[in-house]
Design a protein around this motif. Structure first.
Motif, short mmCIF file in Angstrom:
data_model
loop_
_atom_site.label_atom_id
_atom_site.label_comp_id
_atom_site.label_asym_id
_atom_site.label_seq_id
_atom_site.Cartn_x
_atom_site.Cartn_y
_atom_site.Cartn_z
N LEU A 1 155.72 -0.99 -47.12
CA LEU A 1 156.72 -0.15 -47.79
C LEU A 1 156.88 1.18 -47.06
N GLU A 2 155.75 1.79 -46.71
CA GLU A 2 155.80 3.09 -46.03
C GLU A 2 156.24 2.96 -44.58
N ALA A 3 155.71 1.96 -43.89
CA ALA A 3 155.95 1.87 -42.45
C ALA A 3 157.29 1.22 -42.11
N PHE A 4 157.82 0.38 -43.00
CA PHE A 4 159.02 -0.37 -42.62
C PHE A 4 160.17 -0.20 -43.61
N ALA A 5 159.92 -0.53 -44.88
CA ALA A 5 161.03 -0.56 -45.85
C ALA A 5 161.71 0.78 -46.03
N MET A 6 160.95 1.87 -45.93
CA MET A 6 161.52 3.20 -46.12
C MET A 6 162.40 3.64 -44.95
N ASN A 7 162.38 2.85 -43.86
CA ASN A 7 163.13 3.27 -42.66
C ASN A 7 164.07 2.20 -42.12
N HIS A 8 164.20 1.07 -42.82
CA HIS A 8 165.03 -0.01 -42.30
C HIS A 8 165.94 -0.58 -43.38
N ALA A 9 166.92 -1.33 -42.93
CA ALA A 9 167.90 -1.95 -43.83
C ALA A 9 167.25 -3.04 -44.68
N PRO A 10 167.92 -3.45 -45.75
CA PRO A 10 167.31 -4.42 -46.68
C PRO A 10 166.91 -5.76 -46.07
N LEU A 11 167.78 -6.36 -45.25
CA LEU A 11 167.47 -7.69 -44.72
C LEU A 11 166.25 -7.68 -43.80
N PRO A 12 166.20 -6.79 -42.78
CA PRO A 12 164.97 -6.75 -41.97
C PRO A 12 163.74 -6.40 -42.79
N SER A 13 163.89 -5.56 -43.80
CA SER A 13 162.76 -5.19 -44.64
C SER A 13 162.24 -6.39 -45.42
N PHE A 14 163.16 -7.17 -45.96
CA PHE A 14 162.75 -8.38 -46.69
C PHE A 14 162.02 -9.35 -45.77
N LEU A 15 162.56 -9.56 -44.57
CA LEU A 15 161.94 -10.48 -43.61
C LEU A 15 160.58 -9.96 -43.15
N ASP A 16 160.47 -8.64 -42.98
CA ASP A 16 159.18 -8.06 -42.59
C ASP A 16 158.15 -8.27 -43.69
N GLY A 17 158.54 -8.02 -44.94
CA GLY A 17 157.61 -8.23 -46.05
C GLY A 17 157.22 -9.68 -46.21
N LEU A 18 158.21 -10.57 -46.09
CA LEU A 18 157.92 -12.00 -46.21
C LEU A 18 157.02 -12.48 -45.07
N GLY A 19 157.30 -11.99 -43.85
CA GLY A 19 156.48 -12.37 -42.71
C GLY A 19 155.04 -11.91 -42.84
N ASN A 20 154.85 -10.67 -43.30
CA ASN A 20 153.49 -10.16 -43.49
C ASN A 20 152.77 -10.92 -44.60
N GLY A 21 153.51 -11.26 -45.67
CA GLY A 21 152.90 -12.03 -46.75
C GLY A 21 152.48 -13.41 -46.31
N LEU A 22 153.34 -14.07 -45.52
CA LEU A 22 153.01 -15.41 -45.03
C LEU A 22 151.90 -15.36 -43.98
N GLY A 23 151.90 -14.27 -43.17
CA GLY A 23 150.81 -14.11 -42.21
C GLY A 23 149.47 -13.96 -42.91
N TYR A 24 149.47 -13.24 -44.01
CA TYR A 24 148.28 -13.11 -44.85
C TYR A 24 147.93 -14.46 -45.49
N ALA A 25 148.96 -15.16 -45.96
CA ALA A 25 148.75 -16.41 -46.71
C ALA A 25 148.12 -17.49 -45.84
N TYR A 26 148.58 -17.64 -44.59
CA TYR A 26 148.05 -18.77 -43.82
C TYR A 26 146.61 -18.53 -43.37
N ILE A 27 146.20 -17.27 -43.26
CA ILE A 27 144.78 -17.00 -42.99
C ILE A 27 143.94 -17.37 -44.21
N LEU A 28 144.44 -17.05 -45.41
CA LEU A 28 143.74 -17.45 -46.64
C LEU A 28 143.63 -18.96 -46.74
N VAL A 29 144.69 -19.66 -46.35
CA VAL A 29 144.67 -21.13 -46.41
C VAL A 29 143.63 -21.68 -45.44
#
Length: 208
Positions: A120-148
């Motif tokens: 939120l601080e590093a990306f969403a506050m400085n970028h447009a909605p679509l790239p911000s959504f993809l950045d958040g989704l990508g980070n969440g999935l990157g976290y998720a596959y390590i958990l898996v």
């Protein structure tokens, strides 16, 4: 459509899956990775929950970023994340109650996950909605596959099963194999996460 697949959007989504993974590179979200990975099912659910919350919190904050007073931006971010966490928690209790019981307080503690506030601080506050959504989704999935990965290793070696299905045949047990109960302990979770980070960093260096 071309904008959706632009270089910026592609990098925002793909980078956290590999060379800037939140766990293996940024070393974030380690606590929950240790706590919920004793079995594969809660690891999957936790990972997907974080991905959904990170993606939509990034989207919402990006949409309202120009209207948020700088002095209270952290408070606004926490309110958005807390709302999404509450919704996800209620949905889990409604459709997957047993898993929500297994995850216990860890779903509620998603609000304290460093990955969310960091993006939120590093990306969403400085970028447009679509790239911000993809950045958040990508980070969440990157976290998720390590958990898996960690959950798969721990459940398979700890109980010989995955998602409740036996994977190690009885013949192996008859030959003297025993499940490693240490795999269910947080100490082994830490060791496995460390090994995953080591392998990931080694592969990344070889690619360079």
């Amino acid at each position: 459509m071309a904008k959706l697949f632009s270089t910026e959007n592609r990098e925002a989504f793909v980078t956290p899956l590999g060379k800037n993974n939140p766990i293996t590179v940024q070393i974030l979200g380690i606590c929950s990775a240790l706590a919920v990975t004793s079995q594969l099912e809660p690891a999957i659910v936790m990972g997907l929950s974080v991905a959904i919350i990170t993606g939509f919190s990034n989207l919402i904050i990006s949409c309202i970023r120009n209207t948020i007073p700088n002095r209270i931006r952290i408070i606004i971010q926490l309110v958005v994340v807390a709302t999404l966490v509450t919704i996800v928690s209620m949905v889990l209790k409604a459709v997957a109650y047993d898993v929500s019981v297994q995850l216990s307080v860890y779903v509620s503690l998603i609000i304290t996950n460093c990955i969310l506030m960091g993006r939120l601080e590093a990306f969403a506050m400085n970028h447009a909605p679509l790239p911000s959504f993809l950045d958040g989704l990508g980070n969440g999935l990157g976290y998720a596959y390590i958990l898996v990965i960690v959950g798969c290793i721990r459940e398979l070696l700890g109980s010989g099963s995955l998602l409740g299905f036996k994977f190690i045949p009885d013949a192996v047990y008859n030959a003297g194999y025993l499940d490693n109960s240490m795999m269910t302990t947080p100490a082994m979770a830490l060791i496995i996460v460390g090994c995953v980070i080591w392998v990931s960093n080694t592969l990344r260096k070889e690619e360079k």
